[in-house]
Design an enzyme around this catalytic site. Structure first.
Site, short mmCIF file in Angstrom:
data_model
loop_
_atom_site.label_atom_id
_atom_site.label_comp_id
_atom_site.label_asym_id
_atom_site.label_seq_id
_atom_site.Cartn_x
_atom_site.Cartn_y
_atom_site.Cartn_z
N LYS B 193 0.84 -1.20 0.00
CA LYS B 193 0.00 0.00 0.00
C LYS B 193 0.87 1.25 0.00
O LYS B 193 1.60 1.51 0.94
CB LYS B 193 -0.91 0.06 1.22
CG LYS B 193 -1.90 1.22 1.11
CD LYS B 193 -2.57 1.58 2.41
CE LYS B 193 -1.92 2.74 3.13
NZ LYS B 193 -2.04 4.05 2.49
N GLY B 245 7.41 4.53 8.19
CA GLY B 245 6.55 5.68 8.48
C GLY B 245 6.85 6.22 9.86
O GLY B 245 7.96 6.06 10.37
N SER B 246 5.83 6.80 10.46
CA SER B 246 6.06 7.47 11.74
C SER B 246 6.15 6.47 12.88
O SER B 246 5.61 5.36 12.82
CB SER B 246 4.92 8.45 12.02
OG SER B 246 3.75 7.74 12.34
N THR B 247 6.82 6.87 13.95
CA THR B 247 6.95 6.01 15.12
C THR B 247 5.58 5.74 15.74
O THR B 247 5.31 4.63 16.19
CB THR B 247 7.93 6.64 16.13
OG1 THR B 247 9.24 6.60 15.55
CG2 THR B 247 7.95 5.89 17.44
N GLY B 250 3.92 3.14 13.71
CA GLY B 250 4.70 1.92 13.94
C GLY B 250 4.27 1.23 15.22
O GLY B 250 4.12 0.00 15.28
N GLU B 267 10.52 0.66 10.06
CA GLU B 267 11.54 1.69 9.82
C GLU B 267 10.85 3.00 10.09
O GLU B 267 10.01 3.44 9.32
CB GLU B 267 12.04 1.56 8.37
CG GLU B 267 13.42 2.12 8.19
CD GLU B 267 13.40 3.59 7.90
OE1 GLU B 267 13.41 4.36 8.87
OE2 GLU B 267 13.33 3.97 6.73
N CYS B 301 13.46 10.46 7.05
CA CYS B 301 13.43 9.95 8.41
C CYS B 301 14.79 10.07 9.08
O CYS B 301 14.88 10.21 10.29
CB CYS B 301 12.97 8.50 8.41
SG CYS B 301 13.81 7.51 7.19
N GLU B 398 10.25 14.84 15.95
CA GLU B 398 10.54 14.82 14.52
C GLU B 398 9.60 15.80 13.81
O GLU B 398 8.39 15.68 13.91
CB GLU B 398 10.34 13.41 13.98
CG GLU B 398 10.72 13.28 12.53
CD GLU B 398 10.60 11.85 12.03
OE1 GLU B 398 9.63 11.16 12.40
OE2 GLU B 398 11.49 11.43 11.26
#
Lengths: 285, 486
Positions: B193, B245-247, B250, B267, B301, B398
């Protein structure tokens, strides 16, 4: 009159009692009390994590060769106290041949990983031929502070088989001993104590898995949690690990040995540096 | 004697516009889902627009996959895995992947233009970085397909099965390559996706996958928003989730797969330190700082978003940095002169502006280059903050935009502590002329990638991934294969 041993926990190279003052009695098959074992608390876990984090820097920076020597020293110390461990295993219900075999396996396990200490890096690392003028390599680095729930079905071998590869790789550990068979864990702490292992590298707690495992899983300064499958506890532990993206490893076989037991608790670090490519000699000399 | 020119030289040194042509690209008006090598109308019947963030023009309508569509894709991937992909030899798998790499190279320029249109990144970056790296990633992993037993010593390499892969909008095609290539080489099938703002190059890649003759169902591409991603994560017949993507997301994924058999690689975010010592080659370091934070509008990132400069050269470095920032071209991503393109979406621009206002409110001193930015589209001036400390929000969180914070340090111990004092651990940069210091620092920085006297370099052979809350697992190189093997 025999002098009985007080079974205490092992934090930062010292043998305190649990700060909670709680205990659980361990009885043998005949109903005799073997020991009043410390029922360690969440606070003990936190203290152990502080000790393990403090020890991580100097332990991970020791030379690989030196770590190998220290693991070998652990094997030597265990060898010297073989009889004591065999007796303790028999007290906890093992037959003499099984107890003898288990101690021998624990010694062999330490010797095995002592040998790995300065070898796994070469197998796990690489020089990467990037398409630009850079020198690029990947090397393994220890993950940090690792929580271990020792296998429940053995008193000694499971514990040693979990601790040895993880500290071999430069990590420091907090270990929850087998709940029903805790005695050898405490005695093994005495082996560690006399083996040049710096205080805080291995910390050993006794008590309820249902209390210690969640505390380790939720602790923000623990980098990974290692255990066998703990049944219904697995999912809540996995969920607790998410908060700091703790690596959560469950092994299905507590007696497996090998390189992967070391590399599972390693991070891969990749380093880049430019290579000068201005003028100079050609490479065809 | 020639007459001396006494006129004041113009300070306006503008380049003539040099836009890349869009004449040769082929875009459909409407894109369907790519399932089983066919373009399938979504059962949701829903579509969403994808826009050019530099002009806000609609580029195409994209199908929005729901649970039933994802289920269809997973079934196709499972069938392809069981019937075909797990049965053919590694060498044959490799040939398909090589073919994809070659066909991507043939259409590289078209991909670069579409990437720039859809994501806002400068054409120079999509043309010279994203697309070539994506092609090379396929080419690299193609060669592993019949050599897996060399990658995992003393283990029999076995594929996991069906991999669900969810990728971000900052490097749309490159992330698709990072995910698909190793998964296929290791013998898995894929449901991928793309991010909702940047679906186009993944869908163009689907065209190539179809053209390449890859067996139907081996790669399926389902487009949509977060709910589509959640359908992949929660699908019971998926064996592996790979997410970039973002933490925060995640962690949501990690919670969702807790207690299931699914393996994950994540990641995630970063707040990477870029450290400049007083003996560094300052001009090169300034270029490295610029590249570290302004590459891809800072939507990286591993961006070097926390700058640490040794105190005795701080004034010099900051002065040179500001001068260099003034020379950056912000504007039309299709223009070959452009250094900083468009922010990927309105939402992201709002996030960045929010952080900038937090920085100001916290009392940090802001500097933005004096460039003009287009009135239409989403743009942000290159920004730096001085007078910040470890406790400022803008040094901790971030931002994912062209915003740099600068702190100073005196001793090496101090900078190691500050650099490591973050939940993240993705990357770091070190600038010094002293080799022994480089190795001291690179071993002490708790981060998965360390760039010494360089920054933001990537290569298919080079493992990439984080420590701590920047995620786990590696992508790229031999180490990247183990994420897709039992």
């Amino acid at each position: 009159m025999e002098i009985l041993k007080t079974y205490k926990i092992f934090i930062g190279g010292a043998f305190p009692r649990t700060e909670s003052g709680r205990y659980y009695p361990l009885v043998d098959a005949a109903g005799n009390t073997l020991a009043n074992v410390c029922l360690s608390s969440r606070k003990d876990v936190r203290n152990a994590v502080v000790a393990a984090r403090k020890a991580f820097g100097s332990w991970s920076e020791k030379t690989a060769f030196n770590r190998g020597q220290i693991l070998y020293r652990m094997a030597e110390m265990l060898e010297g106290r073989k009889t004591q461990f065999i007796e303790e295993l028999i007290q906890q219900g093992a037959s003499k041949p099984n107890a003898t075999r288990e101690v021998q396996e624990a010694i062999d396990c330490l010797v095995y990983y002592a040998g790995w200490a300065d070898k796994y890096q070469q197998i796990g690392s690489s020089v990467n031929p990037v398409s630009s003028s850079h020198f690029n390599f990947s090397a393994l680095e220890p993950m940090g502070v690792i929580g271990i729930i020792a296998p429940q079905e053995s008193s000694l071998i499971g514990l040693v088989n979990f601790i040895a590869p993880i500290i071999c790789g430069g990590n420091t550990v907090i270990v929850a001993a087998s709940e029903p068979l805790p005695l050898c864990a405490v005695t093994f702490a005495e082996v560690i104590h006399s083996s040049d292992v710096p205080g805080g590298v291995v910390n050993i707690l006794t008590g309820k898995v249902s209390e210690l495992a969640p505390a380790l899983a939720a602790h923000m300064d623990v980098n990974a949690l290692v255990s066998e499958s703990l049944g219904e506890l697995d999912k809540p532990l996995a969920l607790a690990c998410v908060e700091n993206l703790k690596r959560h490893i469950t092994y299905t076989n507590s007696t497996d040995q090998g390189l992967q037991r070391i590399t599972d608790l390693q991070e891969v670090k990749t380093t880049w540096h430019p290579i000068e490519s201005i003028g100079g000699a050609t490479s065809s000399y | 004697m020639a007459k001396k020119n006494t006129a004041t030289p113009s300070t306006e040194w503008n380049y003539a516009a040099s836009p890349e042509s869009t004449a040769h690209i082929r875009l459909e008006k409407k894109y369907q889902l790519f399932i089983n090598n066919e373009w399938v109308t979504p059962s949701s019947k829903k579509y969403f627009p994808t826009i050019n963030p530099a002009t806000e023009d609609v580029l195409a309508e994209i199908a929005w996959a729901n649970d039933a569509d994802v289920d269809k894709a997973v079934k196709a991937a499972r069938k392809a895995y069981t019937d075909v992909w797990s049965k053919i030899s590694g060498a044959e798998r490799g040939k398909y992947i090589y073919r994809i790499a070659r066909m991507m190279q043939e259409r590289a320029r078209e991909f670069a233009v579409i990437e720039t249109l859809d994501s806002g990144k400068p054409i120079r970056e999509s043309r010279d970085v994203d697309v070539p790296l994506a092609c090379n990633h396929f080419f690299y992993y193609a060669g592993w397909a019949d050599k897996l037993e060399y990658a995992v010593p003393h283990k029999k390499p076995e594929a996991l099965g069906v991999a669900g892969q969810i990728i971000p909008w900052n490097f749309p095609l490159l992330m698709a390559a990072w995910k698909i290539a190793p998964a296929l080489a290791a013998g898995n099938t894929v449901v991928l996706k793309p991010a909702e703002t940047t679906s186009l190059t993944a869908l163009k890649l689907a065209e190539i996958i179809k053209d390449s003759g890859l067996p139907a169902g081996v790669v399926n591409i389902v487009t949509g928003y977060g709910d589509t991603g959640a359908a992949i994560v929660n699908h019971p017949d998926i064996d592996k989730i790979a997410f970039t993507g973002s933490t925060n997301v995640g962690k949501m994924i990690q919670r969702a797969v807790a207690g299931t058999h699914k393996k994950t690689t994540l990641e995630l975010g970063g707040k990477s330190a870029n450290i400049i010592f007083d003996d560094a080659p300052i001009d090169q370091a300034v270029e490295g700082i610029i590249n570290g934070i302004f590459f891809n509008q800072g939507h990286v990132c591993c961006a070097g978003s926390r700058l640490f400069v040794q105190e005795n050269v701080a004034d010099l470095v900051i002065r040179k940095l500001k001068t260099r920032m003034e020379s950056l071209y912000v504007g039309d991503p299709l223009d070959k002169n452009t250094d900083i393109g468009a922010i990927n979406s309105k939402k992201q621009l709002e996030t960045i502006n929010h952080y900038i206002s937090i920085g100001k409110a916290e009392g940090a001193e802001i500097f933005q280059s004096d460039c003009s930015i287009p009135s239409k589209g989403f743009f942000c001036k290159p920004t730096l903050f001085t007078g910040v400390s470890q406790s400022h929000v803008i040094t901790q969180e971030e931002i994912f935009g062209p915003v740099l914070t600068i702190q100073t340090f005196r001793t090496i111990d101090e900078v190691i502590q500050k650099a490591n004092n973050t939940p993240y651990g993705l990357a770091a940069g070190v600038w010094t002329d002293k080799g022994s210091r480089i190795f001291n620092l690179t071993t002490k920085l708790r981060a998965g990638v360390v760039w010494a006297n360089t920054y933001n370099k990537f290569d298919p052979v080079s493992p990439f991934g984080g420590y701590k809350e920047s995620g786990f697992g590696r992508e790229g190189g031999m180490h990247g294969l183990s994420a897709y093997l039992k």
